[in-house]
Motif scaffolding. Structure first.
Motif, PDB file in Angstrom:
ATOM      1  N   ALA A 152      32.135  -3.130  10.431  1.00 20.34           N
ATOM      2  CA  ALA A 152      30.721  -3.482  10.255  1.00 20.34           C
ATOM      3  C   ALA A 152      30.451  -4.859  10.858  1.00 20.34           C
ATOM      4  CB  ALA A 152      30.356  -3.450   8.768  1.00 20.34           C
ATOM      5  N   GLU A 153      31.375  -5.810  10.620  1.00 16.29           N
ATOM      6  CA  GLU A 153      31.208  -7.170  11.166  1.00 16.29           C
ATOM      7  C   GLU A 153      31.272  -7.169  12.688  1.00 16.29           C
ATOM      8  OE1 GLU A 153      34.310  -9.213   9.009  1.00 16.29           O
ATOM      9  OE2 GLU A 153      33.264  -8.803   7.118  1.00 16.29           O
ATOM     10  N   ALA A 154      32.235  -6.417  13.232  1.00 13.65           N
ATOM     11  CA  ALA A 154      32.378  -6.359  14.694  1.00 13.65           C
ATOM     12  C   ALA A 154      31.145  -5.731  15.341  1.00 13.65           C
ATOM     13  CB  ALA A 154      33.639  -5.578  15.068  1.00 13.65           C
ATOM     14  N   ILE A 155      30.608  -4.697  14.716  1.00 17.48           N
ATOM     15  CA  ILE A 155      29.414  -4.031  15.253  1.00 17.48           C
ATOM     16  C   ILE A 155      28.208  -4.972  15.175  1.00 17.48           C
ATOM     17  CG2 ILE A 155      27.761  -2.145  14.821  1.00 17.48           C
ATOM     18  CD1 ILE A 155      30.259  -1.060  16.115  1.00 17.48           C
ATOM     19  N   ALA A 156      28.072  -5.660  14.054  1.00 21.27           N
ATOM     20  CA  ALA A 156      26.955  -6.604  13.898  1.00 21.27           C
ATOM     21  C   ALA A 156      27.001  -7.668  14.990  1.00 21.27           C
ATOM     22  CB  ALA A 156      26.995  -7.239  12.507  1.00 21.27           C
ATOM     23  N   GLN A 157      28.199  -8.148  15.271  1.00 19.33           N
ATOM     24  CA  GLN A 157      28.393  -9.173  16.299  1.00 19.33           C
ATOM     25  C   GLN A 157      27.997  -8.655  17.692  1.00 19.33           C
ATOM     26  OE1 GLN A 157      32.524 -10.381  16.622  1.00 19.33           O
ATOM     27  NE2 GLN A 157      31.900 -12.503  16.348  1.00 19.33           N
ATOM     28  N   GLU A 158      28.408  -7.424  18.001  1.00 17.17           N
ATOM     29  CA  GLU A 158      28.096  -6.850  19.321  1.00 17.17           C
ATOM     30  C   GLU A 158      26.620  -6.534  19.475  1.00 17.17           C
ATOM     31  OE1 GLU A 158      30.006  -7.039  21.809  1.00 17.17           O
ATOM     32  OE2 GLU A 158      31.590  -7.810  20.522  1.00 17.17           O
ATOM     33  N   ILE A 159      25.973  -6.127  18.383  1.00 12.81           N
ATOM     34  CA  ILE A 159      24.537  -5.871  18.428  1.00 12.81           C
ATOM     35  C   ILE A 159      23.801  -7.169  18.725  1.00 12.81           C
ATOM     36  CG2 ILE A 159      22.539  -5.284  16.961  1.00 12.81           C
ATOM     37  CD1 ILE A 159      24.294  -3.072  15.721  1.00 12.81           C
ATOM     38  N   ALA A 160      24.241  -8.244  18.067  1.00 12.00           N
ATOM     39  CA  ALA A 160      23.619  -9.549  18.303  1.00 12.00           C
ATOM     40  C   ALA A 160      23.854 -10.008  19.742  1.00 12.00           C
ATOM     41  CB  ALA A 160      24.185 -10.572  17.321  1.00 12.00           C
ATOM     42  N   ARG A 161      25.033  -9.757  20.255  1.00  9.98           N
ATOM     43  CA  ARG A 161      25.403 -10.219  21.592  1.00  9.98           C
ATOM     44  C   ARG A 161      24.685  -9.442  22.691  1.00  9.98           C
ATOM     45  NH1 ARG A 161      28.905  -9.357  25.704  1.00  9.98           N
ATOM     46  NH2 ARG A 161      29.320  -7.311  24.817  1.00  9.98           N
ATOM     47  N   THR A 162      24.642  -8.097  22.531  1.00  9.32           N
ATOM     48  CA  THR A 162      24.123  -7.245  23.607  1.00  9.32           C
ATOM     49  C   THR A 162      22.631  -6.964  23.471  1.00  9.32           C
ATOM     50  OG1 THR A 162      24.621  -5.248  22.354  1.00  9.32           O
ATOM     51  CG2 THR A 162      26.321  -6.013  23.867  1.00  9.32           C
ATOM     52  N   GLY A 163      22.081  -7.090  22.277  1.00 14.54           N
ATOM     53  CA  GLY A 163      20.692  -6.709  22.063  1.00 14.54           C
ATOM     54  C   GLY A 163      20.509  -5.200  22.008  1.00 14.54           C
ATOM     55  N   ARG A 164      21.596  -4.481  22.183  1.00 14.30           N
ATOM     56  CA  ARG A 164      21.551  -3.029  22.068  1.00 14.30           C
ATOM     57  C   ARG A 164      21.752  -2.669  20.613  1.00 14.30           C
ATOM     58  NH1 ARG A 164      24.074   1.671  23.243  1.00 14.30           N
ATOM     59  NH2 ARG A 164      22.646   2.938  24.458  1.00 14.30           N
ATOM     60  N   SER A 165      20.984  -1.726  20.075  1.00 14.86           N
ATOM     61  CA  SER A 165      21.243  -1.401  18.673  1.00 14.86           C
ATOM     62  C   SER A 165      21.303   0.089  18.424  1.00 14.86           C
ATOM     63  CB  SER A 165      20.236  -2.075  17.749  1.00 14.86           C
ATOM     64  OG  SER A 165      18.947  -1.925  18.263  1.00 14.86           O
ATOM     65  N   PRO A 166      22.506   0.639  18.535  1.00 18.00           N
ATOM     66  CA  PRO A 166      22.703   2.045  18.198  1.00 18.00           C
ATOM     67  C   PRO A 166      22.362   2.283  16.736  1.00 18.00           C
ATOM     68  CG  PRO A 166      24.817   0.940  18.510  1.00 18.00           C
ATOM     69  CD  PRO A 166      23.763  -0.025  18.923  1.00 18.00           C
TER      70      PRO A 166
END
Ligand SMILES: *Cc1c(COP(=O)(O)O)cnc(C)c1O
Length: 226
Positions: free
Chosen positions: A115-129
């Protein structure tokens, strides 16, 4: 290798039959067929087997491995931008970046580290699956998923991380009746205000629809045995 016309026709015919079964199962319990989405599980099958199904109108597909999806899907997606790709297999945190880049729905969020890793990548990429939490309804030690007992606390943790969880997913134990597992998943979803329920595979998708599935994940009934 190109898929033969016979094989392509067979895949499409089996898909039509599954689609008709889904509609019938929904109507039987006075649900709207359009409220049950078919996720065509294309894992292990080549792009050549998938193309005829896209041509026939199937838009939602499921893959269980990030690496396999990365090899198979970018080209198909460029040609068909309206495809919706679901990750239905276990996710390692070192694959979170690729998963967020590749998939429209990640169905297998199941521990704080992911969950933490996904939250970080969403913040970084602006992509939100869209995100679903996988629940290990049978408490099987070898299987991914949060235990039913920990599900409420884990959903709260996800929300604290800023993640919106849209659905729950389960894979019942192979040697048990599936219905109690589907009912349990529906109950956890209800009490947590989660709308989507990804449950039911080739052997039991009609049962899952009776018990509230909004997404059924069907592979072998469409593509044949793996
Ligand atoms: C492979 C797989 C499916 C599809 O299974 P079939 O029995 O072939 O329909 C569904 N869900 C998950 C998580 C899978 O890994």
């Amino acid at each position: 290798m190109a898929t033969s016309p016979e094989r392509a026709a067979q895949i499409v015919a089996q898909w039509r039959s599954v689609t008709a079964d889904i509609a019938r199962a929904a109507r039987d319990v006075e649900r709207t067929p359009a409220d049950v989405a078919l996720v065509a599980v294309s894992k292990t099958f080549p792009a050549e087997d998938i193309a005829p199904l896209i041509a026939a109108g199937q838009k939602i597909f499921g893959e269980n491995k990030v690496q396999e999806a990365k090899a198979k899907w970018p080209e198909l997606r460029r040609a068909h931008p309206d495809i919706e790709l679901h990750l239905i297999g276990p996710l390692q945190s070192n694959k979170a970046r690729e998963a967020v880049e590749l998939f429209d729905v990640i169905e297998t969020i199941d521990r704080p580290k992911i969950a933490e890793a996904i939250a970080q990548e969403i913040a970084r990429t602006g992509r939100s699956p869209r995100l679903y939490v996988q629940v290990n309804t049978g408490n099987e030690p070898q299987k991914a998923g949060v235990s039913p007992k920990e599900a409420d606390a884990f959903l709260t943790r996800c929300r604290e991380l800023g993640l919106k969880i849209d659905g729950l997913m389960c894979i019942p134990p192979v040697d048990e009746q599936a219905s109690p597992h589907f009912a349990l998943l529906a109950q956890i979803a209800r009490r947590n205000g989660v709308a989507a329920l990804s449950m039911g595979m080739s052997a039991d998708y009609e049962l899952a629809i009776q018990l509230g599935a909004t997404h059924v994940r069907v592979g072998s009934a469409i593509f044949g045995s793996r």
